[in-house]
Design a protein around this motif. Sequence first.
Motif, PDB file in Angstrom:
ATOM      1  N   VAL A  96      82.192  17.892  -4.393  1.00 11.95           N
ATOM      2  CA  VAL A  96      81.103  18.568  -4.061  1.00 11.95           C
ATOM      3  C   VAL A  96      80.926  19.982  -4.598  1.00 11.95           C
ATOM      4  CG1 VAL A  96      80.226  19.458  -1.507  1.00 11.95           C
ATOM      5  CG2 VAL A  96      81.407  17.023  -1.854  1.00 11.95           C
TER       6      VAL A  96
ATOM      7  N   SER B 241      77.675  21.361  -6.489  1.00  4.34           N
ATOM      8  CA  SER B 241      76.851  22.525  -5.864  1.00  4.34           C
ATOM      9  C   SER B 241      76.705  23.734  -7.098  1.00  4.34           C
ATOM     10  CB  SER B 241      77.367  23.174  -4.477  1.00  4.34           C
ATOM     11  OG  SER B 241      78.673  23.675  -4.968  1.00  4.34           O
TER      12      SER B 241
ATOM     13  N   VAL C 234      76.846  14.494   2.056  1.00  2.00           N
ATOM     14  CA  VAL C 234      77.445  15.226   3.074  1.00  2.00           C
ATOM     15  C   VAL C 234      76.336  16.123   3.464  1.00  2.00           C
ATOM     16  CG1 VAL C 234      79.897  15.183   1.784  1.00  2.00           C
ATOM     17  CG2 VAL C 234      78.120  16.991   1.268  1.00  2.00           C
ATOM     18  N   SER C 235      76.705  16.767   4.546  1.00  2.00           N
ATOM     19  CA  SER C 235      75.883  17.850   5.264  1.00  2.00           C
ATOM     20  C   SER C 235      75.729  19.256   4.496  1.00  2.00           C
ATOM     21  CB  SER C 235      76.056  18.039   6.877  1.00  2.00           C
ATOM     22  OG  SER C 235      77.314  18.920   6.965  1.00  2.00           O
ATOM     23  N   GLU C 236      74.636  19.934   4.697  1.00  2.00           N
ATOM     24  CA  GLU C 236      74.704  21.043   4.084  1.00  2.00           C
ATOM     25  C   GLU C 236      75.845  22.308   4.623  1.00  2.00           C
ATOM     26  OE1 GLU C 236      70.781  22.925   3.854  1.00  2.00           O
ATOM     27  OE2 GLU C 236      69.796  20.870   4.140  1.00  2.00           O
TER      28      GLU C 236
ATOM     29  N   THR D  40      78.520  21.218   5.432  1.00  2.00           N
ATOM     30  CA  THR D  40      79.963  20.925   4.785  1.00  2.00           C
ATOM     31  C   THR D  40      79.955  21.615   3.300  1.00  2.00           C
ATOM     32  OG1 THR D  40      79.999  19.033   6.214  1.00  2.00           O
ATOM     33  CG2 THR D  40      81.333  18.996   3.897  1.00  2.00           C
ATOM     34  N   VAL D  41      78.800  21.670   2.690  1.00  2.00           N
ATOM     35  CA  VAL D  41      78.748  21.999   1.188  1.00  2.00           C
ATOM     36  C   VAL D  41      78.856  23.848   1.437  1.00  2.00           C
ATOM     37  CG1 VAL D  41      77.086  22.741  -0.683  1.00  2.00           C
ATOM     38  CG2 VAL D  41      76.806  20.321   0.580  1.00  2.00           C
TER      39      VAL D  41
ATOM     40  N   ALA E  35      73.892  18.267  -0.852  1.00  2.00           N
ATOM     41  CA  ALA E  35      74.145  17.555   0.095  1.00  2.00           C
ATOM     42  C   ALA E  35      73.390  16.024  -0.177  1.00  2.00           C
ATOM     43  CB  ALA E  35      73.546  18.181   1.496  1.00  2.00           C
TER      44      ALA E  35
ATOM     45  N   THR F  77      71.982  24.119  -2.152  1.00  2.00           N
ATOM     46  CA  THR F  77      72.803  23.516  -1.344  1.00  2.00           C
ATOM     47  C   THR F  77      71.986  22.125  -0.653  1.00  2.00           C
ATOM     48  OG1 THR F  77      71.590  24.664   0.530  1.00  2.00           O
ATOM     49  CG2 THR F  77      73.661  25.608  -0.248  1.00  2.00           C
ATOM     50  N   GLU F  78      70.818  22.039  -0.274  1.00  2.00           N
ATOM     51  CA  GLU F  78      70.365  20.964   0.003  1.00  2.00           C
ATOM     52  C   GLU F  78      70.436  19.675  -0.963  1.00  2.00           C
ATOM     53  OE1 GLU F  78      65.937  19.274   1.936  1.00  2.00           O
ATOM     54  OE2 GLU F  78      66.166  21.422   1.179  1.00  2.00           O
TER      55      GLU F  78
END
Length: 312
Positions: free
Chosen positions: A16, A20, A48-50, A52-53, A43, A39-40
Amino acid sequence: MAERKRILSSHSKEIVYNVSTFFESEIQQPTATPVKAFTERTAEATLVSEATVRRIRREKNEKGRLFSPERQKVRGPYKPVDDFDKCAIRQKIHEFYTVRRQLPTIDRLYESLKCDINFPGSKSLLLKIVKELGFKWKRSQTKRKVLIEKDVIVEKRIQYLHRIKDYREKDMNLVYIDETWIDTAYTAKKCWQHEDECGVLEPVSRGQRLIIVHGGGKLGFVPNALLIYKAKSCTGDYHHEMNGENFKKWFTEKLLSNLPEKSVIIMDNASYHSVQFDKCPTTNTKKADIQAWLRLHEIQFDNKLLRPQLLA
């Protein structure tokens, strides 16, 4: 229902983070015209969610590396160990020393207890119980790993316990007697201390040493049986301050005269507790003294006999 939070390993976090970083580098290029923030896009690419990033990137920047989450240990149901099992464990350790002549390691104890009493717990539980029983795994003070008791000593202890049990069943008054000492300038050897508070100061001199002799039991101390007197020396063992004559005087005048009926006196094997007025010769006795003792007791013997024969 809300989606359950995903647990990512350090390897997954690394992926991840790399994705990014890649998207972030694209944004920084002057020719790039990104539609969404990196970030979007990360994700969406890694599922995964933003949040989490952002959390992964923050962890990498602050700590310099990524960590896997700690896994919770799944413990099995607790299996209680009663007093019978604890007694069996103590006896098993003693058996290793006296019968098997082996060091009772946890592995050996565990295998033996599994067969003998079907021990319900694990090795970690057995280790915890062994420590609760007062055993400590530490370096031996001598070349011998253990001090093995003689069978005659074990037999004497068994006889003692049987007699004590019999006396208690007969509702006898058990009176224990012993001696101890105390210095008049005694202070505690340890205390709570601080940089600003030194606590108790140990005196330069111990003062006068007092010898204390007393007896008591479940009814309390024997009335008027307390004996306190000054010792001649403040060093060494206090036992040399007591002798058979002093003990006999205290025993007859202060203890026996104040004991209630149906009393049993229990004492240790100090030398002055069992003075022999007509001591039988031993292997350390000279031949002439053995012959004199035999004549005193009118025992016939041949003057040509050697010392071992006279002792027999």
